[in-house]
Motif scaffolding. Structure first.
Motif, PDB file in Angstrom:
ATOM      1  N   SER A 486      -2.113   0.683 -20.126  1.00  0.00           N
ATOM      2  CA  SER A 486      -0.906   0.466 -19.322  1.00  0.00           C
ATOM      3  C   SER A 486       0.187  -0.281 -20.081  1.00  0.00           C
ATOM      4  O   SER A 486       1.336  -0.312 -19.647  1.00  0.00           O
ATOM      5  N   ALA A 497       1.017   4.861 -13.659  1.00  0.00           N
ATOM      6  CA  ALA A 497      -0.122   4.529 -12.802  1.00  0.00           C
ATOM      7  C   ALA A 497      -0.912   5.769 -12.404  1.00  0.00           C
ATOM      8  O   ALA A 497      -2.153   5.736 -12.350  1.00  0.00           O
ATOM      9  N   GLU A 498      -0.202   6.875 -12.122  1.00  0.00           N
ATOM     10  CA  GLU A 498      -0.906   8.083 -11.669  1.00  0.00           C
ATOM     11  C   GLU A 498      -1.866   8.586 -12.739  1.00  0.00           C
ATOM     12  O   GLU A 498      -3.009   8.981 -12.442  1.00  0.00           O
ATOM     13  N   ASN A 501      -4.877   6.205 -13.056  1.00  0.00           N
ATOM     14  CA  ASN A 501      -5.830   6.356 -11.963  1.00  0.00           C
ATOM     15  C   ASN A 501      -6.683   7.611 -12.151  1.00  0.00           C
ATOM     16  O   ASN A 501      -7.894   7.600 -11.889  1.00  0.00           O
ATOM     17  N   ARG A 524      -6.644  -2.808  -6.810  1.00  0.00           N
ATOM     18  CA  ARG A 524      -5.603  -2.183  -7.661  1.00  0.00           C
ATOM     19  C   ARG A 524      -4.238  -2.819  -7.456  1.00  0.00           C
ATOM     20  O   ARG A 524      -3.510  -3.079  -8.427  1.00  0.00           O
ATOM     21  N   GLU A 528      -1.743  -4.989 -10.269  1.00  0.00           N
ATOM     22  CA  GLU A 528      -0.337  -4.733 -10.604  1.00  0.00           C
ATOM     23  C   GLU A 528       0.467  -6.029 -10.609  1.00  0.00           C
ATOM     24  O   GLU A 528       1.362  -6.224 -11.433  1.00  0.00           O
TER      25      GLU A 528
END
Length: 549
Positions: A486, A497-498, A501, A524, A528
């Motif tokens: 990230s 993020a997508e 995940n 989650r 963040e």
């Protein structure tokens, strides 16, 4: 030898009792010789006046040995000496002496040699012999040994009874002290500060110490640590002095009170020079840490109770205050030492973490983020307090081995070659070797060594599979991978993020432990927040955190 006294003059009651026991057992008269003066302390009416001057050295040796012995054996006479032993360990100074007839007397010639041996007139000896029973020599020595053994046994029994009585009294007197010290000891913990400990000690002391007022104070270090703050007094009961005068009161006890115990009774406080008419008795005990005095415990004015009829403080009260002061001082020193060591240890850990950031500025903050994310996941997995602290520490240090990786590889802006990747894969082992000599870090070594293992066995350095991977290492592996993917790098931007995940979902149960991935997604949103908010430095003790970020 000096003329004998006609009045018994044995040195104490015990010796008189033993002398009487000896006389009754034999049924013959005994005289008593004082070895200090060489005189006869006691002379019975039927005593044969033998001359014992030349026998004094022999009598002294018999006294030293503490056993009966024959002084003279010249048939038909036998002179026996029996040491009169005191109860205590003092040397024997008095010896009982008796003369026995061991054979029937046929004529005066038979007694002549004996009279000469004991230096007595023959005629006197003849008259004496007419009234004496005949004793076999072995009977004399056996009976004397028997009497002395009995006396010794009785003396030992008396000594044991005295000791038992003393021990019983001491146990009764110190039961409350032991109970109090045990109660305080049970409550001691490194998390208890000096003020809390003093409040506890004063409260419990008030239950057992017969004092109208109990006071305690300890110095507090200033925030800068350069000087000490004013004393803060804690007290129970009715204080006979204004609280704002207690410092002055302690000073007026004199310079000795600053370093050692001071005990004042009414003999001292009734003096015209005594400042405080409301203070009758005082015990002041310094609280020490090492060689430094850090406070005092003070008892003022004895208060008689049903259990203690004394009207003043005694050894029990002074001993109790001293014991509690020692315990408080030792605990305070331990707490301060522990805090100093904890601060130093945390500084070392932070220095290691800063060294990693300095080595690779592009990953600055990575270790802190991994540590906090690991704690979030571990909390979700219901890890213990000890495990939470371990995983935070392990997260801070998991990449310490990168200190041993070449700078040009760590800072390379593009993708790594196979050879370069093999080189960077050495950092878990390097980190393990760096930290393995630090005793306080043994519990984080499995995480440092195995945070790059994969659930399916494709990781490094050990190629461990599934449950073989240490539990906390599996958690750090997820946190480390998340932050690495990230975060921005010189050669790429951080993944959205997508995409992240999707990667974690697809590798659940393959690269990472499925339970850890489920916990990761459960927190989650909190993760963040850890990534995007500025954060202050946190304690290594996770339980002290108010919030995770």
């Amino acid at each position: 030898m000096a003329p004998p006294s006609v009045v018994p003059a044995l040195s104490d009651t015990t010796l008189r009792e033993r002398f009487e026991q000896l006389r009754k057992s034999f049924g013959v008269p005994f005289a008593v010789v004082d070895l200090g003066t060489g005189e006869l302390n006691h002379v019975p009416a039927a005593w044969l006046p033998i001359d014992l001057d030349v026998a004094l050295p022999v009598l002294e040796e018999i006294a030293r040995r503490g056993r009966p012995a024959v002084v003279e054996d010249c048939a038909p006479l036998l002179v026996l000496a029996v040491p009169l032993l005191p109860d205590d360990d003092l040397p024997c100074s008095e010896v009982a002496v008796a003369t026995f007839l061991t054979q029937a007397v046929a004529d005066a010639e038979h007694l002549a040699a004996a009279a000469k041996a004991v230096r007595v007139e023959l005629e006197t000896l003849q008259h004496w012999a007419l009234t004496q029973p005949i004793w076999p020599p072995h009977a004399v020595t056996q009976l004397s040994d028997s009497v002395c053994r009995r006396v010794s046994a009785e003396a030992e029994n008396k000594k044991l009874r005295t000791q038992l009585t003393s021990v019983s009294q001491h146990l009764l007197q110190t039961f409350e002290e032991l109970n109090l010290l045990h109660r305080i000891n049970e409550r001691l913990s490194l998390s208890m500060d000096d003020h809390q400990l003093l409040e506890l000690a004063v409260e419990w002391l008030s239950e057992v110490l017969p004092a109208e007022c109990l006071l305690a104070c300890m110095f507090e270090a200033s925030p800068t640590g350069i000087h000490q703050l004013p004393r803060q007094w804690i007290y129970t009961g009715e204080c006979p002095l204004p609280i704002d005068e207690l410092d002055q009161f302690l000073d007026r006890l004199g310079p000795d009170a600053k370093q050692s115990m001071v005990v004042l009774d009414q003999d001292e406080t009734s003096s015209p020079t005594w400042y405080y008419s409301t203070v009758r008795e005082v015990i002041s005990v310094p609280i020490r840490t090492g060689n430094s005095v850090i406070g005092w415990l003070v008892a003022i004015n004895h208060s008689p109770s049903a259990r203690r009829q004394s009207n003043q403080f005694g050894t029990l009260e002074t001993s109790l205050l001293s014991s509690v002061a020692s315990m408080v001082g030792m605990h305070s020193g331990n707490v301060r030492l522990y805090n100093d060591q904890s601060t130093f240890f945390e500084s070392v850990v932070r220095a290691f973490s800063s060294a990693i950031d300095a080595k690779d500025p592009y990953t600055c903050g990575h270790s802190e983020r991994v540590a906090r994310i690991s704690v979030l996941i571990a909390r979700q997995l219901k890890c213990s307090k000890e495990q939470l602290n371990s995983i935070y520490l392990a997260g801070l240090l998991h990449d310490i081995g990168k200190i041993g990786v070449d700078d040009h590889i760590l800072r390379k802006p593009g993708e790594l070659t196979l050879e370069e990747f093999e080189h960077i894969k050495q950092h878990p082992t390097l980190g393990y070797n760096i930290l393995k000599g630090v005793r306080q870090l043994q519990h984080v070594l499995p995480v440092v060594l195995h945070h790059h293992e994969a659930w399916d066995g494709s990781g490094y350095p050990g190629g461990l599979v599934g449950e073989e991977i240490p539990w906390l290492a599996r958690i750090v592996a997820v946190a480390d991978s998340f932050d690495a993917m990230s975060s921005d790098r010189p050669y790429r931007a951080g993944m959205p993020a997508e995409k992240l995940n999707k990667i974690f979902h697809s590798a659940r149960g393959q690269q990472w432990d499925a339970r850890v991935i489920d916990a990761f997604f459960a927190v989650r949103d909190e993760i963040e927040s850890v990534i995007h908010l500025d954060r202050k430095q946190l304690s290594l003790d996770v339980t002290e955190w108010n919030v995770i970020y």
